[in-house]
Design a protein around this motif. Structure first.
Motif, PDB file in Angstrom:
ATOM      1  N   SER A   9       0.833  -1.203   0.000  1.00 44.83           N
ATOM      2  CA  SER A   9       0.000   0.000   0.000  1.00 44.83           C
ATOM      3  C   SER A   9       0.867   1.253   0.000  1.00 44.83           C
ATOM      4  O   SER A   9       0.545   2.249  -0.649  1.00 44.83           O
ATOM      5  N   SER A 120      -3.570  -3.263  -3.676  1.00 44.84           N
ATOM      6  CA  SER A 120      -3.260  -3.135  -2.255  1.00 44.84           C
ATOM      7  C   SER A 120      -4.116  -2.065  -1.580  1.00 44.84           C
ATOM      8  O   SER A 120      -4.389  -2.144  -0.374  1.00 44.84           O
ATOM      9  N   LYS A 123      -7.942  -3.391  -1.405  1.00 42.76           N
ATOM     10  CA  LYS A 123      -8.096  -4.393  -0.351  1.00 42.76           C
ATOM     11  C   LYS A 123      -8.557  -3.762   0.954  1.00 42.76           C
ATOM     12  O   LYS A 123      -9.289  -4.378   1.743  1.00 42.76           O
ATOM     13  N   HIS A 124      -8.148  -2.525   1.193  1.00 39.21           N
ATOM     14  CA  HIS A 124      -8.493  -1.826   2.437  1.00 39.21           C
ATOM     15  C   HIS A 124      -9.388  -0.615   2.158  1.00 39.21           C
ATOM     16  O   HIS A 124      -9.404   0.347   2.945  1.00 39.21           O
ATOM     17  N   HIS A 125     -10.136  -0.652   1.054  1.00 38.58           N
ATOM     18  CA  HIS A 125     -10.849   0.539   0.608  1.00 38.58           C
ATOM     19  C   HIS A 125     -11.898   1.035   1.611  1.00 38.58           C
ATOM     20  O   HIS A 125     -12.108   2.248   1.749  1.00 38.58           O
ATOM     21  N   LYS A 127     -11.856   0.924   4.958  1.00 37.62           N
ATOM     22  CA  LYS A 127     -11.183   1.668   6.027  1.00 37.62           C
ATOM     23  C   LYS A 127     -10.670   3.013   5.513  1.00 37.62           C
ATOM     24  O   LYS A 127     -10.776   4.036   6.194  1.00 37.62           O
TER      25      LYS A 127
END
Length: 253
Positions: A9, A120, A123-125, A127
């Motif tokens: 990320s 990357s 995957k955490h979009h 948050k």
């Protein structure tokens, strides 16, 4: 290493937004009040740097991004002359439209797109979106309370309300908001351009700061226009991509 495919990320953020913000600082410095103290060609140097980097970049990206960058430049030229010259929403230092500005729009579009599309990051979009939403609301509220930026706050709230029903586009546009905010703060600090004390300088009940916090709302028109032009000129490719997305969505559910 590809930004889209990287598992880091940090790498994805630095190679897209990090380099973009660094370019803001360096590129706009060439047209700043610092430079005009030592040269009469400050804007010319900024134009040369932008055109050089733009030429290098457009040869490095794939065909689809090349086309979207060119569309962004085209819409950028139209939008700048409409909003700045004709409507007087904001004013550049020499009261013109610097050549580096429309090309700069293409860089902002490209960097934000690559960031939002990186595996990357996606995957955490959720948050990231929550964090950006809270940050943006606090940022606009501070401008409202301290700088009486009613215009910017209204545009910010409008943006957040629109994005409530746009889950697929939310990460892109929240990131665009932050990127435009950085661009505007740097550009106005350098006195490359400035905004009037009220919205468009014609609506007295909407006081504004220089820059207004939520001005990215107007950048969304650039993004939507770029995407629309690409769809209209590449209908088969766009339909194929939509089918692939639908198949992936069905498999994931």
């Amino acid at each position: 290493m590809s930004i889209i495919a990287t598992k880091s990320s940090f790498y994805a953020a630095f190679k897209s937004l990090g380099l973009l913000y660094l370019f803001f600082i360096v590129g706009l410095f060439l047209d700043s009040f610092y430079m005009i103290k030592i040269t009469n060609n400050a804007q010319l140097y900024a134009n040369i740097l932008m055109l050089t980097v733009f030429t290098i970049t457009i040869f490095k990206v794939n065909k689809r991004l090349k086309i979207q960058m060119l569309f962004a430049v085209l819409i950028g030229f139209v939008g700048e002359y409409l909003f700045s010259v004709l409507l007087g929403m904001y004013t550049y230092r020499l009261e013109n439209v610097p050549h580096y500005i429309p090309f700069g729009h293409a860089f902002v579009y490209l960097a934000v797109l690559l960031f939002a599309k990186a595996a990357s990051i996606k995957k955490h979009h959720i948050k990231i979106e929550k964090f950006l939403t809270i940050f943006i609301f606090i940022y606009a509220s501070i401008f409202l309370i301290i700088k009486n930026d009613v215009f910017g706050f209204v545009m910010t709230i409008t943006t957040l309300l629109i994005l409530r029903n746009k889950p697929r586009e939310r990460l892109f546009y929240l990131t665009m908001y932050i990127s435009v905010a950085c661009l505007e703060i740097i550009g106005t600090y350098y006195k490359c351009w400035w905004w009037p004390s009220t919205a468009w300088n014609v609506i007295p009940f909407l006081p504004s700061y220089n820059p207004p916090s939520g001005i990215s709302l107007f950048y969304f028109l650039l993004d939507l226009g770029t995407l629309w032009l690409y769809k209209q000129t590449h209908k088969i490719a766009w339909k194929r991509m939509k089918n692939i997305r639908q198949i992936r969505f069905i498999k994931s559910n």
